[in-house]
Enzyme design. Structure first.
Site, short mmCIF file in Angstrom:
data_model
loop_
_atom_site.label_atom_id
_atom_site.label_comp_id
_atom_site.label_asym_id
_atom_site.label_seq_id
_atom_site.Cartn_x
_atom_site.Cartn_y
_atom_site.Cartn_z
N LYS A 112 0.82 -1.22 0.00
CA LYS A 112 0.00 0.00 0.00
C LYS A 112 0.85 1.27 0.00
CE LYS A 112 -4.34 -1.63 1.84
NZ LYS A 112 -5.37 -1.54 2.85
N LYS A 192 -5.22 -9.52 -6.80
CA LYS A 192 -6.36 -9.78 -5.93
C LYS A 192 -7.52 -8.84 -6.27
CE LYS A 192 -6.38 -7.93 -1.89
NZ LYS A 192 -6.15 -7.44 -0.55
N LYS A 195 -11.25 -3.09 -4.59
CA LYS A 195 -11.93 -1.89 -5.09
C LYS A 195 -10.93 -0.85 -5.57
CE LYS A 195 -15.36 0.72 -4.58
NZ LYS A 195 -16.01 1.88 -4.00
P1 TYM Z 1 -10.53 -5.56 4.03
O1 TYM Z 1 -11.52 -4.51 4.37
O2 TYM Z 1 -9.53 -5.26 2.97
O3 TYM Z 1 -11.28 -6.88 3.59
C1 TYM Z 1 -12.34 -7.44 4.35
C2 TYM Z 1 -12.26 -8.96 4.30
O4 TYM Z 1 -12.37 -9.43 2.96
C3 TYM Z 1 -11.26 -10.28 2.64
N1 TYM Z 1 -10.92 -10.06 1.22
C4 TYM Z 1 -10.79 -11.03 0.31
N2 TYM Z 1 -10.91 -12.37 0.40
C5 TYM Z 1 -10.74 -13.10 -0.72
N3 TYM Z 1 -10.44 -12.55 -1.93
C6 TYM Z 1 -10.30 -11.21 -2.07
N4 TYM Z 1 -10.02 -10.66 -3.26
C7 TYM Z 1 -10.47 -10.38 -0.92
N5 TYM Z 1 -10.41 -9.05 -0.70
C8 TYM Z 1 -10.68 -8.87 0.61
C9 TYM Z 1 -10.14 -9.82 3.56
O5 TYM Z 1 -9.18 -10.84 3.75
C10 TYM Z 1 -10.90 -9.49 4.83
O6 TYM Z 1 -11.14 -10.66 5.60
N6 TYM Z 1 -7.27 -5.14 7.80
C11 TYM Z 1 -8.55 -5.68 7.41
C12 TYM Z 1 -9.70 -5.22 8.27
C13 TYM Z 1 -9.55 -5.47 9.73
C14 TYM Z 1 -9.66 -6.71 10.40
C15 TYM Z 1 -9.47 -6.42 11.79
C16 TYM Z 1 -9.86 -8.02 9.98
C17 TYM Z 1 -9.32 -4.50 10.66
N7 TYM Z 1 -9.28 -5.07 11.91
C18 TYM Z 1 -9.49 -7.42 12.75
C19 TYM Z 1 -9.90 -9.02 10.96
C20 TYM Z 1 -9.70 -8.73 12.32
C21 TYM Z 1 -8.84 -5.28 5.97
O7 TYM Z 1 -8.32 -4.29 5.49
O8 TYM Z 1 -9.78 -6.05 5.35
#
Ligand code: TYM
Length: 329
Positions: A112, A192, A195
């Protein structure tokens, strides 16, 4: 005792099928088995440049998307992270038991931050806030997609270091992965689905049928298998994964069989993927259309109230353990 589950999602506009199959579908299953806390993590979203009005809007939209996917406020606690300030307080405390070297190794930070003119300190310490999210509820299970595994491993190390310095306080949470480890972008299947890459690269859970069909029809397939193996190309593998997640097993097996025999045609494969994807998302779209904003706000406010009571207790214990707060004369 029932195990505690925590997971979070960033309010980056609309939920896409990577989020859905990678994480949210699992959230829905888990809510009937465990004590589940799910947060819309707005404080994570401010670590990169953002528009305040858009963030506010996206936070509510994400709440609506999650409810449409089947999260049930009677079965889980759904809330907005910033409404429970204990998360940020715990993040500061945990930063004192987080290794700087560990944070430097986080691949998501590198990805990022790369090529950005301004890289915030918040983006660097982001995984500490993520650890605080999880540990504020003493969660032992964290359903996420594969891209988050490194962050959860770091959470385990943070918990371990805290426990060894201040006494057993936190469990070391384990990752729960779904079958959809990583859904790829239809337009560029080596990356991956996300958005931030732009509209061609993701399919929203509320996307119109025409648009879903168009994105699947134009999905890249022709990178070709690696010459040294019989492996599917990334684009074809992605289509197969989507079919596996949405279609009956016999249909999926039939296409696998065609592939194995070298007679697979992309056009019918794509048509089947689009048909079953549309069918899977239809009830979500229908539920989403019925949700009222005011109702969703109420659910989020109530969720924060419940979450806060739990997080507050953890923080009282943590402050006591590290020796802050109560002035001892
Ligand atoms: P975020 O908001 O990017 O994504 C949310 C969840 O979706 C999953 N994900 C995917 N899984 C499969 N294929 C994809 N292309 C894909 N894109 C996203 C992510 O693995 C995630 O589970 N840092 C985290 C948010 C967070 C969090 C936490 C998660 C903050 N605190 C505590 C778990 C526990 C994030 O940016 O996810």
């Amino acid at each position: 005792m029932t195990a505690i589950v925590f997971s979070g999602l960033q309010p980056t506009g609309t939920l896409h099928i990577g989020n859905y199959f990678g994480a949210v579908q699992n959230f829905v299953k888990l809510q009937t088995q465990y004590k589940c806390y799910y947060a819309i993590v707005d404080y994570h979203a401010i670590t990169v440049e953002h528009d305040p009005e858009e963030l506010r809007r996206n936070t509510l939209e994400m709440g609506m998307d999650l409810l449409a996917c089947g999260l049930d406020p009677r079965q889980c606690v759904l809330f907005v992270q910033s409404q429970v300030p204990e998360h940020t307080e715990l993040a500061w405390i945990l930063s004192a038991v987080t290794s700087y070297g560990d944070l430097q190794r986080m691949t998501q930070f590198k990805e990022k931050g790369e090529g950005q003119e301004f890289v915030s300190c918040g983006l660097f310490t982001y995984p500490v806030l993520q650890a605080a999210d999880i540990l504020a509820y003493k969660a032992s299970k964290v359903p996420v997609g594969e891209d988050q595994v490194q962050h959860i491993e770091l959470t385990r190390r943070i918990a371990r270091r805290f426990n060894s310095r201040f006494g057993e306080t936190f469990p070391e949470p384990e990752v729960l992965l779904s079958e959809a480890l990583r859904i790829m972008s239809p337009a560029e299947p080596t990356r991956k689905m996300s958005k931030s890459l732009g509209p061609k690269h993701y399919i929203a859970i509320t996307e119109s049928e025409d648009s879903i069909r168009e994105k699947i029809k134009t999905a890249v397939t022709d990178i070709g298998p690696r010459p040294d193996t019989n492996e599917k190309s990334p684009g074809v593998a992605n289509l197969f994964l989507l079919l596996k997640l949405t279609a009956p097993k016999e249909i999926y097996d039939q296409f696998e069989d065609d592939y194995a025999r070298g007679v697979l045609k992309y056009e019918p494969l794509k048509r089947a993927v689009a048909d079953y994807l549309v069918k899977t998302l239809e009830p979500i779209r229908a539920r989403r259309a019925q949700l009222k904003e005011a109702e969703v706000r109420e659910i989020l406010i109530e969720g924060a109230r419940t979450a806060r009571a739990v997080a507050r207790r953890t923080l009282e214990e943590v402050r006591e353990r590290i020796g802050v707060g109560r002035v001892v004369l």
